[in-house]
Design a protein around this motif. Structure first.
Motif, mmCIF file in Angstrom:
data_model
loop_
_atom_site.group_PDB
_atom_site.id
_atom_site.type_symbol
_atom_site.label_atom_id
_atom_site.label_comp_id
_atom_site.label_asym_id
_atom_site.label_seq_id
_atom_site.Cartn_x
_atom_site.Cartn_y
_atom_site.Cartn_z
ATOM 1 N N VAL A 113 -74.200 -3.804 -21.054
ATOM 2 C CA VAL A 113 -74.935 -2.642 -21.562
ATOM 3 C C VAL A 113 -75.544 -1.857 -20.413
ATOM 4 N N ILE A 114 -76.009 -2.564 -19.390
ATOM 5 C CA ILE A 114 -76.601 -1.911 -18.221
ATOM 6 C C ILE A 114 -75.911 -2.406 -16.958
ATOM 7 N N GLU A 115 -76.016 -1.600 -15.918
ATOM 8 C CA GLU A 115 -75.547 -1.964 -14.587
ATOM 9 C C GLU A 115 -76.697 -1.692 -13.624
ATOM 10 N N PRO A 116 -77.608 -2.654 -13.464
ATOM 11 C CA PRO A 116 -78.832 -2.404 -12.703
ATOM 12 C C PRO A 116 -78.598 -1.928 -11.276
ATOM 13 N N LEU A 117 -77.544 -2.382 -10.630
ATOM 14 C CA LEU A 117 -77.317 -2.013 -9.241
ATOM 15 C C LEU A 117 -76.709 -0.623 -9.100
ATOM 16 N N ARG A 118 -75.884 -0.207 -10.050
ATOM 17 C CA ARG A 118 -75.197 1.089 -9.956
ATOM 18 C C ARG A 118 -75.963 2.191 -10.654
ATOM 19 N N ASN A 119 -76.686 1.882 -11.707
ATOM 20 C CA ASN A 119 -77.392 2.909 -12.473
ATOM 21 C C ASN A 119 -78.760 2.357 -12.886
ATOM 22 N N TRP A 120 -79.643 2.208 -11.903
ATOM 23 C CA TRP A 120 -80.895 1.518 -12.141
ATOM 24 C C TRP A 120 -81.836 2.308 -13.039
ATOM 25 N N ILE A 126 -83.695 1.358 -20.642
ATOM 26 C CA ILE A 126 -83.308 0.460 -21.733
ATOM 27 C C ILE A 126 -84.157 -0.803 -21.708
ATOM 28 N N THR A 127 -84.379 -1.346 -20.525
ATOM 29 C CA THR A 127 -85.194 -2.551 -20.410
ATOM 30 C C THR A 127 -86.628 -2.293 -20.858
ATOM 31 N N SER A 128 -87.155 -1.113 -20.550
ATOM 32 C CA SER A 128 -88.538 -0.791 -20.921
ATOM 33 C C SER A 128 -88.744 -0.834 -22.429
ATOM 34 N N LEU A 129 -87.774 -0.317 -23.180
ATOM 35 C CA LEU A 129 -87.906 -0.342 -24.632
ATOM 36 C C LEU A 129 -87.844 -1.765 -25.181
#
Length: 282
Positions: A113-120, A126-129
């Motif tokens: 769902v997320i790519e923390p290293l490429r699109n932080w 998303i993590t905040s919600l």
């Protein structure tokens, strides 16, 4: 003297090892609690898109509200020893937040769902919600589900209200982002919201005082007083939490006042049950 010094050093080493062991255990409980409470939200498609469209100031307000709630939960029910003061409460809350963030990022990353290293930036939104139910779950599991938890009984009115707010948050946060709340609110008849309010009040009061669940309370001060000061106030808290979450997720944008109230009443059904369940569990 040398033997006594060696014994004291050995005792200090044992205490440090024991403290590290307890910290690892409580952190593991926090990680597990975050997963249990937030996994439905982490795997809900709407949260992935809403996180990218919600205004930044609403995300910031949600984070502030989450921090305040978890800190006060740590104050009342934290994993540290009683009397540790605010540094201990903040440390409890910090561990809960770190483990909640780790759990959310791990699950969302593994599910692609997320790519923390490429699109932080998107990953952070998303993590905040997801942190609201995750951090509350981490705080609960760390303090209440372990052998070293304080498990302090709630004896104050403010503590009861705080419990109900936390329970309402966990139940409502996993449903508020979904389209079903809006669809249900749009399709029900005008008399349904009134029936929903009455149903919620009956369920809340019945769960806590009547049906014999473990943790059931006695109606202190009489049935009417407990109904007005705890059940009704608890429902108002659940309704307020529901309205705030729906506003945060943009569900009130473009909706009239009647529609907004109906949406809040619909979401208050699970929120109020969460508030009642929190009083029973804690």
């Amino acid at each position: 003297m040398a033997d006594r010094g060696d014994q004291q050093a050995s005792t200090r080493d044992h205490d440090r090892h024991e403290n590290r062991h307890l910290l690892a255990q409580s952190s593991g409980r926090a990680f597990g609690g975050a997963l249990l409470f937030a996994l439905p939200l982490l795997m809900t498609m709407e949260i992935w898109s809403l996180a990218l469209s919600v205004p930044r100031y609403r995300l910031a307000l949600l984070m502030v509200a989450t921090v305040v709630l978890v800190v006060f939960l740590s104050q009342h029910f934290g994993a540290g020893m009683p009397g540790v003061g605010w540094p201990g409460y903040l440390a409890d809350a910090g561990v809960a937040f770190v483990m909640a963030a780790v759990a959310a990022v791990l699950v969302l990353g593994v599910l692609a769902v997320i790519e923390p290293l490429r699109n932080w930036q998107d990953a952070l939104s998303i993590t905040s919600l997801a942190l609201l139910p995750a951090a509350v779950g981490a705080s609960f599991a760390r303090s209440q589900l372990g052998a070293g938890g304080r498990r302090t009984p709630t004896t104050t009115y403010g503590g009861e209200l705080l419990l109900m707010a936390a329970g309402a948050v966990v139940f409502a946060a996993n449903i508020a982002p979904t389209e079903e709340v809006v669809l249900l609110a749009a399709e029900i008849d005008p008399w349904h919201p009134v029936a929903l309010v009455l149903l919620c009040l009956v369920l809340m009061h019945g769960f806590v005082y009547w049906v014999g669940f473990r943790g059931q309370e006695s109606a202190a001060g009489g049935v009417l007083r407990s109904f007005l000061t705890l059940t009704v106030v608890g429902y108002v808290i659940a309704l307020t939490v529901s309205a705030y979450l729906l506003w945060t997720f943009g569900r009130f944008d473009g909706a009239g006042a009647a529609m907004a109230v109906t949406e809040a009443v619909v979401l208050a059904l699970p929120a109020s049950l969460g508030a009642a369940a929190a009083r029973l569990i804690l």
